[in-house]
Write a protein that holds these residues in place. Structure first.
Motif, PDB file in Angstrom:
ATOM      1  N   GLN A 118       0.833  -1.199   0.000  1.00 38.14           N
ATOM      2  CA  GLN A 118       0.000   0.000   0.000  1.00 38.14           C
ATOM      3  C   GLN A 118       0.870   1.252   0.000  1.00 38.14           C
ATOM      4  O   GLN A 118       1.921   1.285   0.625  1.00 38.14           O
ATOM      5  N   ILE A 119       0.409   2.277  -0.716  1.00 37.96           N
ATOM      6  CA  ILE A 119       1.083   3.576  -0.743  1.00 37.96           C
ATOM      7  C   ILE A 119       0.065   4.642  -0.353  1.00 37.96           C
ATOM      8  O   ILE A 119      -0.971   4.791  -1.005  1.00 37.96           O
ATOM      9  N   SER A 120       0.328   5.372   0.737  1.00 40.04           N
ATOM     10  CA  SER A 120      -0.510   6.500   1.144  1.00 40.04           C
ATOM     11  C   SER A 120       0.239   7.778   0.800  1.00 40.04           C
ATOM     12  O   SER A 120       1.382   7.967   1.221  1.00 40.04           O
ATOM     13  N   THR A 121      -0.388   8.650   0.049  1.00 37.11           N
ATOM     14  CA  THR A 121       0.299   9.849  -0.410  1.00 37.11           C
ATOM     15  C   THR A 121       0.201  10.965   0.627  1.00 37.11           C
ATOM     16  O   THR A 121      -0.748  11.027   1.397  1.00 37.11           O
ATOM     17  N   PRO A 122       1.168  11.873   0.643  1.00 39.29           N
ATOM     18  CA  PRO A 122       1.180  12.965   1.625  1.00 39.29           C
ATOM     19  C   PRO A 122       0.221  14.082   1.229  1.00 39.29           C
ATOM     20  O   PRO A 122      -0.276  14.135   0.105  1.00 39.29           O
ATOM     21  N   ASP A 123       0.002  14.981   2.174  1.00 37.13           N
ATOM     22  CA  ASP A 123      -0.907  16.101   1.936  1.00 37.13           C
ATOM     23  C   ASP A 123      -0.441  17.003   0.799  1.00 37.13           C
ATOM     24  O   ASP A 123      -1.260  17.636   0.138  1.00 37.13           O
ATOM     25  N   ILE A 124       0.863  17.059   0.566  1.00 41.25           N
ATOM     26  CA  ILE A 124       1.379  18.013  -0.421  1.00 41.25           C
ATOM     27  C   ILE A 124       0.913  17.678  -1.834  1.00 41.25           C
ATOM     28  O   ILE A 124       1.012  18.515  -2.731  1.00 41.25           O
ATOM     29  N   MET A 125       0.383  16.456  -2.044  1.00 40.23           N
ATOM     30  CA  MET A 125      -0.093  16.120  -3.384  1.00 40.23           C
ATOM     31  C   MET A 125      -1.491  16.657  -3.635  1.00 40.23           C
ATOM     32  O   MET A 125      -2.043  16.512  -4.725  1.00 40.23           O
ATOM     33  N   GLY A 126      -2.090  17.293  -2.616  1.00 38.57           N
ATOM     34  CA  GLY A 126      -3.376  17.948  -2.796  1.00 38.57           C
ATOM     35  C   GLY A 126      -4.540  17.009  -2.975  1.00 38.57           C
ATOM     36  O   GLY A 126      -5.582  17.393  -3.518  1.00 38.57           O
ATOM     37  N   GLU A 127      -4.413  15.760  -2.509  1.00 36.80           N
ATOM     38  CA  GLU A 127      -5.467  14.785  -2.719  1.00 36.80           C
ATOM     39  C   GLU A 127      -6.355  14.592  -1.494  1.00 36.80           C
ATOM     40  O   GLU A 127      -7.320  13.845  -1.539  1.00 36.80           O
ATOM     41  N   TRP A 128      -6.014  15.266  -0.382  1.00 35.61           N
ATOM     42  CA  TRP A 128      -6.835  15.173   0.820  1.00 35.61           C
ATOM     43  C   TRP A 128      -7.496  16.516   1.107  1.00 35.61           C
ATOM     44  O   TRP A 128      -6.898  17.572   0.910  1.00 35.61           O
ATOM     45  N   SER A 129      -8.711  16.448   1.604  1.00 38.04           N
ATOM     46  CA  SER A 129      -9.397  17.655   2.042  1.00 38.04           C
ATOM     47  C   SER A 129      -8.845  18.072   3.402  1.00 38.04           C
ATOM     48  O   SER A 129      -8.065  17.358   4.019  1.00 38.04           O
ATOM     49  N   SER A 130      -9.267  19.245   3.894  1.00 38.51           N
ATOM     50  CA  SER A 130      -8.895  19.657   5.241  1.00 38.51           C
ATOM     51  C   SER A 130      -9.686  18.835   6.251  1.00 38.51           C
ATOM     52  O   SER A 130     -10.705  18.218   5.927  1.00 38.51           O
ATOM     53  N   TRP A 131      -9.215  18.825   7.498  1.00 39.64           N
ATOM     54  CA  TRP A 131      -9.868  18.019   8.536  1.00 39.64           C
ATOM     55  C   TRP A 131     -11.167  18.685   8.996  1.00 39.64           C
ATOM     56  O   TRP A 131     -11.221  19.899   9.191  1.00 39.64           O
ATOM     57  N   THR A 132     -12.197  17.886   9.184  1.00 39.48           N
ATOM     58  CA  THR A 132     -13.473  18.329   9.741  1.00 39.48           C
ATOM     59  C   THR A 132     -13.615  17.751  11.135  1.00 39.48           C
ATOM     60  O   THR A 132     -13.533  16.528  11.326  1.00 39.48           O
ATOM     61  N   THR A 133     -13.812  18.612  12.132  1.00 44.76           N
ATOM     62  CA  THR A 133     -13.905  18.164  13.523  1.00 44.76           C
ATOM     63  C   THR A 133     -15.337  17.736  13.853  1.00 44.76           C
ATOM     64  O   THR A 133     -16.293  18.446  13.553  1.00 44.76           O
ATOM     65  N   CYS A 134     -15.466  16.581  14.490  1.00 44.87           N
ATOM     66  CA  CYS A 134     -16.785  16.063  14.880  1.00 44.87           C
ATOM     67  C   CYS A 134     -17.266  16.758  16.150  1.00 44.87           C
ATOM     68  O   CYS A 134     -16.466  17.085  17.034  1.00 44.87           O
ATOM     69  N   VAL A 135     -18.574  16.954  16.259  1.00 44.09           N
ATOM     70  CA  VAL A 135     -19.148  17.531  17.470  1.00 44.09           C
ATOM     71  C   VAL A 135     -18.978  16.563  18.640  1.00 44.09           C
ATOM     72  O   VAL A 135     -18.667  16.952  19.759  1.00 44.09           O
ATOM     73  N   SER A 136     -19.150  15.284  18.377  1.00 47.13           N
ATOM     74  CA  SER A 136     -19.017  14.257  19.414  1.00 47.13           C
ATOM     75  C   SER A 136     -18.245  13.085  18.849  1.00 47.13           C
ATOM     76  O   SER A 136     -18.487  12.677  17.702  1.00 47.13           O
ATOM     77  N   TYR A 137     -17.331  12.538  19.647  1.00 45.43           N
ATOM     78  CA  TYR A 137     -16.576  11.386  19.159  1.00 45.43           C
ATOM     79  C   TYR A 137     -17.385  10.095  19.264  1.00 45.43           C
ATOM     80  O   TYR A 137     -17.074   9.104  18.602  1.00 45.43           O
ATOM     81  N   THR A 138     -18.433  10.084  20.094  1.00 42.12           N
ATOM     82  CA  THR A 138     -19.216   8.869  20.252  1.00 42.12           C
ATOM     83  C   THR A 138     -20.144   8.625  19.066  1.00 42.12           C
ATOM     84  O   THR A 138     -20.530   7.488  18.799  1.00 42.12           O
ATOM     85  N   SER A 139     -20.498   9.691  18.346  1.00 41.40           N
ATOM     86  CA  SER A 139     -21.341   9.546  17.163  1.00 41.40           C
ATOM     87  C   SER A 139     -21.120  10.751  16.265  1.00 41.40           C
ATOM     88  O   SER A 139     -21.534  11.863  16.606  1.00 41.40           O
ATOM     89  N   CYS A 140     -20.457  10.531  15.139  1.00 43.75           N
ATOM     90  CA  CYS A 140     -20.086  11.633  14.247  1.00 43.75           C
ATOM     91  C   CYS A 140     -20.696  11.415  12.869  1.00 43.75           C
ATOM     92  O   CYS A 140     -20.310  10.481  12.148  1.00 43.75           O
ATOM     93  N   THR A 141     -21.659  12.253  12.512  1.00 47.36           N
ATOM     94  CA  THR A 141     -22.251  12.197  11.179  1.00 47.36           C
ATOM     95  C   THR A 141     -21.308  12.853  10.179  1.00 47.36           C
ATOM     96  O   THR A 141     -20.840  13.968  10.393  1.00 47.36           O
ATOM     97  N   LEU A 142     -21.031  12.165   9.078  1.00 53.33           N
ATOM     98  CA  LEU A 142     -20.081  12.654   8.077  1.00 53.33           C
ATOM     99  C   LEU A 142     -20.810  13.579   7.110  1.00 53.33           C
ATOM    100  O   LEU A 142     -21.314  13.153   6.071  1.00 53.33           O
TER     101      LEU A 142
END
Length: 864
Positions: A638-662
């Motif tokens: 497996q190859i996971s690419t770094p953020d610098i390749m622009g293929e990942w969005s920014s992080w979205t913080t969940c309101v609750s870790y017990t149940s997080c709607t995407l």
């Protein structure tokens, strides 16, 4: 004249009164019994428990990271100053330590290779690397890495400069820094730098570089180790062991060569490749590819009186398991030799007489206590504790005795322990103020066995959600008021992760760069998602290599991409064996010692762009049959690419870790989560045991309970469900008292008003939702019930019948006949609907008759 009251007839009257009184008691007892039983019954409860597997709507993607292997596929080292660690029963927690790597600040460069050696002096940590020279960080003498600062780097481009960036080890004596440099393009040599006693490298000067071109010269510039005692500098090289007399001056002009030990010297060595050495009194212990060789210097500078004492190797008594020795040390009479495992020899204190030497023990993977693996690079003792480094670090309490029978395993540190190392490949370790510094292939780990970091970060493995829809995440964790957990997620495009499941051999390339078929496995197959390679290479039976072609253009994957391979070696050679993973033409390379029959993962961060992945397998000797019976299996790459390749969005913080709607999925097919753990009490840590991916819930689901049956007819009084019903969801209930043939809707709130009776009870619940990210959840149902009134009458009436039978013995047959004639239903069918009421009427009637008889007897007695 009246009769005396003591006549026999008076006695007869008293006896008749006593019988009548007893008769009344016998009658009153069943009446009271009947009345009480109609008012008091015991309530019982029947429970259906779903706490371990709650009833809920089914998710299309309900899977979890809840085992050690599942979690280890993710990244517990996304922040090396805020690491997390794996729990042995699955899960993650904050780590007890940190690491210096290429992503920390201060940190190491992208091309540092691996850490070969490290030490601390005056709060400064010196880190020797394979490709980037020596780095110096100021720790400020604190255990908090956030205040550390970069001080200096000695390399080919610094001033003063090193002749090569491959530094095996370093040490300081006073203001002088000694660095053993391997022979790369610049020739290597032992470099001696005068630091002037300052932390500022601008005033540093190079005093001397001992090499094969210096004066005095040593055997070669390929130096692997050095140490200094008094005026003498001892230098281990690939072509002999050299002793230089510095004359006690800073100037190298008066230095002289005392002796050079090699295969042609007197005394001579069995092998000139000397890896490390130490001195104990008059004795020199030289570790080489020929074993451990011991020379008695007689305590003089002149080599003329030196004598060869002994050689510990595969053919000696006691013997070593291999002749390649990278490290050894002496503690009292005990010689510790790092080779294939750790061999301990008792010299009996007669260092000049090896004939009485005995084998104390040999620590390896199968010993008691065991090592993580047999491969050992470095060992040291601290009080009674033995630290063995090679594959991870094993800590053994020797109890201060020579006998190994009382040895106990204190701890084993690796990538899956807490504290957690950044790699299992360990080259050197040492203790400083109770902190353990561990030089590994992925950085310098600094760990404390008892103190958690204040925070830790874990990244889940990137997950392809295009084929398995996912709408929410949930985390199961154990926390206290001192802990906090934050969950966030991001999405990526198609190429954010490339993974070859190896269902075919299409990507397998036997000889991608034309090195020759001598290195090819004879057989390559792919079945059930596993690539299997067998049959030793005919031209090179101890070494093989092959490529995995990603089919992307040259240099498609950028620097910083994380390459991971899961593999297993079956029927491993008895010799030591490594598995290597590399990028294009071995531009970047990392290796790991293979175990036998166990799945392992090997991973690294690529240091330059690439498109081809290379895999090799090799042993440490040339007997000619090392890989003949070995099979190498690969589960995935497996190859996971770094953020610098622009293929990942920014992080979205969940309101609750017990149940997080995407809510921010968009159209990207890849999903990755991040868990951030914090603690205000560094003696404890929050612990995450499970992360669940939830797909869209189905809109409706009906659960039917098992049927509970009862010995007697029951009246069902209350139905109490333990249920969670979020907004947009619902639960409807039905009951059956005919074994599940017929179901009738009901509400738990009005259940008691139904006054249901029966000998069985079944229920079912229909769960529904209009929001596919939510589900109602049922964890328990409690059903309360009592004996039905009909059951009570039947039982008590039978008791009354028994009482009447007793009355028959003291009443006339005529009275019994009258009762039976007057109340035939009572005597012939005690279970009749009116039996209880008639029984009471009969008994009350008898009471009236007996009371009249008692009154007559009393009147007759008084008249006499």
């Amino acid at each position: 004249m009246s009769r005396s009251i003591f006549t026999p007839y008076t006695i007869v009257l008293k006896e008749r009164r006593a019988k009548i009184a007893l008769f009344l008691v016998l009658i009153l007892t069943p009446i009271i019994f009947l009345q009480l039983s109609s008012a008091v019954t015991a309530t019982e409860t029947t429970t259906w428990d779903f706490s371990e597997a709650p009833v809920s709507l089914t998710s299309t993607a309900s899977t979890s990271d809840d085992t050690l292997e599942d979690f280890s596929v993710g990244n517990n080292k996304s922040n090396y100053f805020a690491m997390t660690s794996f729990l042995q029963d699955g899960g993650i927690e904050i780590s007890k330590g940190y690491a210096y790597t290429k992503t920390t600040n201060p940190g190491l460069p992208d091309d540092y290779g691996y850490i070969t050696h490290s030490f601390i002096e005056n709060g400064l940590v010196y880190i020797s690397t394979r490709n980037a020279g020596v780095y110096v960080f100021d720790t400020k003498s604190t255990s908090d890495p956030s205040d550390d600062t970069f001080v200096a780097r000695y390399h080919t481009g610094s001033s003063p400069a090193l002749s090569d960036n491959f530094v095996y080890n370093a040490f300081k004596e006073g203001d002088l820094l000694y660095m053993s440099v391997w022979c790369g393009g610049g020739g290597g040599g032992l470099h001696v730098v005068d630091t002037k006693g300052t932390t500022n490298p601008s005033d540093d000067t190079l005093l001397v570089k001992y090499s094969n071109t210096s004066s005095p010269s040593i055997s070669t510039g390929c130096t692997s180790h050095a140490f200094k005692e008094g005026n003498l500098v001892y230098i281990s090289t690939s072509n002999g062991f050299n002793v230089i007399n510095s004359q006690g001056t800073l100037s190298p002009a008066d230095d002289t060569l005392v002796i050079r030990y090699d295969t042609g010297s007197t005394p001579s060595l069995a092998n000139s490749r000397v890896t490390q050495a130490f001195r104990d009194g008059n004795y020199l212990y030289l570790n080489s590819y020929g074993g451990v060789e011991v020379i008695d210097t007689k305590g003089t500078l002149s080599p003329a009186d030196d004598t060869y004492v002994t050689r510990y190797y595969t053919g000696s008594t006691p013997s070593l398991p291999t002749n390649r020795i990278d490290f050894s040390f002496l503690d009292g009479n005990l010689l510790y030799v790092a080779s294939d495992g750790l061999t301990v020899i008792n010299t009996q204190g007669t260092f000049d007489n090896p004939a009485d030497d005995t084998l104390v023990t040999r620590y390896d993977k199968g010993s008691t206590p065991p090592l993580l693996e047999n491969y050992v690079n470095h060992v040291f003792l601290d009080d009674d504790y033995l630290y063995v480094s090679g594959i991870g670090v094993s800590v053994i309490n020797t109890q201060g005795t020579i006998s190994p029978t009382d040895d106990t395993l204190v701890a084993q540190y690796g990538v899956s322990s807490n504290p957690s190392l950044v790699s299992n490949s360990v080259y050197h370790s040492f203790l400083e103020d109770d902190w353990l510094y561990v030089s590994t292939s992925n950085g310098l780990s600094v760990i404390s066995p008892s103190v958690y970091n204040s925070d830790g970060t874990y990244l889940g493995s990137p997950r392809l959600i295009a084929s398995t829809p996912t709408t929410s995440l949930s985390v199961t964790a154990s926390t206290t008021d001192d802990h906090s957990i934050m969950l966030s997620y991001r999405t990526g495009t198609t190429n954010a992760v490339w993974q070859d499941e190896l269902n075919t051999i299409d990507s397998y390339t036997a000889d991608p760069y034309g090195y020759g078929s001598a290195y090819n496995w004879q057989t390559a197959t792919a079945t059930n998602g596993v690539l299997r390679l067998s049959g030793e290479p005919l031209g090179s039976p101890e070494y093989s290599y092959f490529g995995i072609d990603t089919s992307f253009a040259d240099n498609y994957f950028q620097s910083g991409s994380v390459v991971t391979m899961r593999y297993r070696v079956l029927n491993r050679s008895t010799d030591l064996m490594d598995i290597g993973l590399a990028t294009d033409e071995f531009e970047f390379y990392v290796s790991k010692q293979a175990t036998t029959d166990e799945w392992q993962t090997i991973t690294f961060d690529a240091q330059q762009p690439f498109s081809m992945i290379l895999v090799d397998a090799y042993t440490y000797s040339n007997s000619g049959t090392e890989l003949d019976a070995t099979t190498l299996e690969i589960d995935y790459i497996q190859i996971s690419t770094p953020d610098i390749m622009g293929e990942w969005s920014s992080w979205t913080t969940c309101v609750s870790y017990t149940s997080c709607t995407l809510n921010a999925l968009g159209s990207n097919p890849w999903l990755q989560y991040r868990v951030e753990l914090e603690t205000d009490d560094t003696s404890t840590s929050p612990k995450v045991s499970k992360v669940v991916y939830n797909g869209p819930y189905q809109s409706s689901f009906t659960y039917t309970s098992e049927t509970r049956t009862f010995d007697t007819k029951r009246r069902f009084t209350t139905f109490v469900p333990s249920v969670t019903i979020p907004a947009d969801t619902s639960v409807a209930y039905e009951y059956s008292i005919d074994g599940g043939v017929t179901f009738v809707p009901f509400s738990p709130e009005t259940f008691e008003e139904l006054a249901l009776e029966g000998t069985s009870f079944t229920w079912r619940a229909t769960l529904g939702t209009t929001n596919d990210t939510k589900t109602p959840t049922l964890t328990q149902v409690s059903l309360s019930h009592v004996e039905a009134p009909g059951n009570t009458t039947s039982t008590r009436v039978r008791e009354t019948t028994k009482r009447i039978d007793e009355l028959r013995t003291i009443t006339s047959p005529t009275a019994e006949a009258v009762l039976k004639e007057q109340y035939p239903e009572y005597f012939e069918n005690p279970d009749a609907p009116l039996a209880r009421e008639k029984a009471m009427v009969v008994l009350l009637g008898e009471i009236v008759r007996l009371m009249k008889e008692l009154a007559l007897l009393r009147q007759e007695e008084e008249q006499r």
